[in-house]
Design an enzyme around this catalytic site. Sequence first.
Site, short mmCIF file in Angstrom:
data_model
loop_
_atom_site.label_atom_id
_atom_site.label_comp_id
_atom_site.label_asym_id
_atom_site.label_seq_id
_atom_site.Cartn_x
_atom_site.Cartn_y
_atom_site.Cartn_z
N THR A 1 1.01 -1.24 0.35
CA THR A 1 -0.07 -0.09 0.38
C THR A 1 0.94 1.20 -0.24
OG1 THR A 1 -1.63 -1.64 0.50
CG2 THR A 1 -1.83 1.22 0.93
N PHE B 1 1.38 4.74 0.62
CA PHE B 1 0.14 6.28 1.56
C PHE B 1 0.93 7.85 1.32
CE2 PHE B 1 0.44 2.66 4.17
CZ PHE B 1 -0.95 1.90 4.11
#
Length: 635
Positions: A536, A538
Site C-alpha cells: 500500500t 501512503f
Amino acid sequence: MVIVLERSIREDHKRRIRDFLEARGFRVREIVGEEETIFGAVGHLGIDLREVEVLQGVARVIPISKPYKLASRELQKDDSVLRVGPVKIGGRRIAVIAGPCSVEGKDEILEAAHMVRKSGAVMLRGGAYKPRTSPYAFQGLGVEGLRYLKEAGEATGMPVISEIVSPELIDEMIEYVDVLQVGARNMQNFELLKAIGSRNVPVMLKRGLCATIEEWLMAAEYLLAHGAENVVLCERGIRTFETYTRNTLDISSIPVVKTLSHLPVMVDPSHATGIRAKVPPVALAAVAAGADGLIVEVHPTPEEALSDGPQSLHPEQFERLMRDIEALAPVVEKELLRLPERHERVPAFAGVEATAAATEAEMLVAFQGERGAFSEQALLRYFHSDTVVPAPQPDFRSVFNAVLEGRCRYGIVPLENSLAGSIHENFDLLLQYPDLSIVGEVKIRIIHSLIGTPESSIEDVARVYSHPQGLAQCARFLDEHPQWERVPFYDTAGSVAHVAKLGERSVAAIANAEAAAVYKMKVLRDGIETNPQNYTRFALVARSEDSHVDRPSKASIVFATPDTPGALLSCMAVLSNRNLNLKKLESRPILGKPWQYMFYLDIALPSDPTPFEQAMQELAETAQDLRLLGKYRAG
Ligand code: PEP
Ligand code: MN
C-alpha cells in the site's frame, strides 16, 4: 503601467527601478505571481515607457488601458485573496458571511453568531452604525454594538465585519472590527475611502445604488491607491425601474467584474431582494455566476428584528441554503470554505494518552484507524523516529481536518493498494482540501496475521473479525477453515481492539502483527495473506505553508480537460515534450458534474526544476483547473 521583471533580477536593480519610478511621482507596488514578479506603477504624470523598458532587470513594460489601475486584471492576472484570521476570500473558495442586519443586543448577537457558525458561516456581520433612510428608524447601538459584535466573534471563532459611515470612526471601529464595510450609500464617499485606504484595514466595498461597474472599480481604486491591500467588492443590487424587489441584483456584474479585476466579488442577496423567500434562490444564482462568497442577513427571530427583518433568513433557512451551496460549489470548481472545528485540546479518540508530547501539535501525525493500524505502521516507517506521536482519527476526512486545523502537523492517508487499486475517497479529499499539500510518500508491504487472545490457539478459533479488505486478502487461508464465521469490521486494528475487549479464546482478528503488540494479544499465525505482493502506498500531507521539500523527486498534479477530441493527448504532450516521465494516471468523476472527470497524475521530477515549471505553465493554458497537489520525495 505593469513592469514585468526579469526572473533572475538582482536586488540592487530592483531597488533602482523603484527609485527611478518613485522619483517621478509613481506609487510602486510589487506583486509576486506564480509565473512572474511585477511592479505595478501608478502616477499622475505621463512617462515615456521606453525610459523604463531600458532599465536593467526589466523584461517588458505594459501600459494599463483602464482608468482603474491597481484594481485591474491587467495589473494582476491571479485572483487576489483577502485574508483575515482563518478566513480567506477569493480563489477557489466560497466564503459565507452571515448575521443580523444590526447588532441589537449582547444576547441576540451571540445567539445569532452560534447559529450561523453552526451552519457554516466563516464571518459574522452586524451593523452598529446604520445608515437608515429614515432618521426615526433604529440607528444602531454604536460602540456598544461593536463591543458585543467582537465578543460574539471571539466566542465563536469568527472574524467580524461592520459598516463604517464616517472617517472619524476609523480608530474606534478597528479596535473591534476585522473588516470594515463601506455601504452602498458611501461607495463614492471619497474622503472615507482615502481614510480607510491609508490605514490599510481589510475592507468590503459595496456597489452604490446607482453606480456603474466602472464607478465601483474606481472607488476600489481609491482604496488601493491610498494603501489598502485587502479589498473585496460586494454586489448588492442596483436601482432599476422594478419595484417588486428592493433592488435589482446585477448578476452579470459578477463575471464582468471578475474579468476586469482581480479583486474578489461577494454578493449580498438580502439587500438585493429585500424579500426573505427570494434570498436563497438569488444566493445560489450568485454562486453559480462565480461569486467568491455571500453576505447574508440571518436573525434568530426575524419577525422581531429592529432592522431588515423581512429580508433576514430564519436560522433553518440559512442552514438549508448552506447545504445547497455546498452541493453547488463543485459545479463551479469551488469549495465552500469551512472554519476549523474548535477543539480545546487533542481529541482522545481511541485512548491516545494526552502525554506532554501529545499536546505538541508539532509532533502529532494524524492517521485513520485505531492504534496498530497499517497507516500507523506507515507513518512510523516514514519518520524513522520515536519523536512523532501518532494521532488516531475515526475516518479519512478527520485526518485532513486535523492537519488543516493545526491540531496535527502531518496526516497520512493510503492512496493505493497494489492488489485492490486506488482508495478513491482520499483522491477526492486531496481535491477538497486545497490548503493541504502532499509532502511525502511511503510504501509498506501488507502482511496479515491471525491474532487471538493470549490464551488461545488456532484450534480454539470459531469467529474472525476484520475489515472486509483484510478478510478478502486472506481468503485462501480462511477457506482452509470453512467452519469459521467471518465478521466484517470497520477497521483491521480496531478488530484486534474489539477481540481484546471480548477476551474470548474463540474469537480472533486479522490485522498486522504490530496491532497484536499494541493490544497485548497473541499472533496465532503470521503471513496469512493470499498474495504476498501486497503493498500500500501512503501520502503524507501537511498544510501548504509547511510543504517545502528539498530536492523533490515526484510531483502529483490534477486537472480536467476541455470536452474536445485529443484534449487529454495535448496535455500529455506538454509532459512528453519536456521528457517528463509519467508515473501514474488516474481519472475520477467530478463531484456535482456527472460524466466529467479530473485526471490525477504522478510525474517523476528531474533534478533540474525548469522542465516541470515550464510544463505547469503550459498546462495552465492547455488543461482546466490545474492544481499542484504536492512536490515530494518518492517513497
Ligand atoms: C447592510 O449591509 O446592512 C447595508 C446597509 O447594506 P447596503 O449598504 O448594501 O445597503
Ligand atoms: Mn440590512
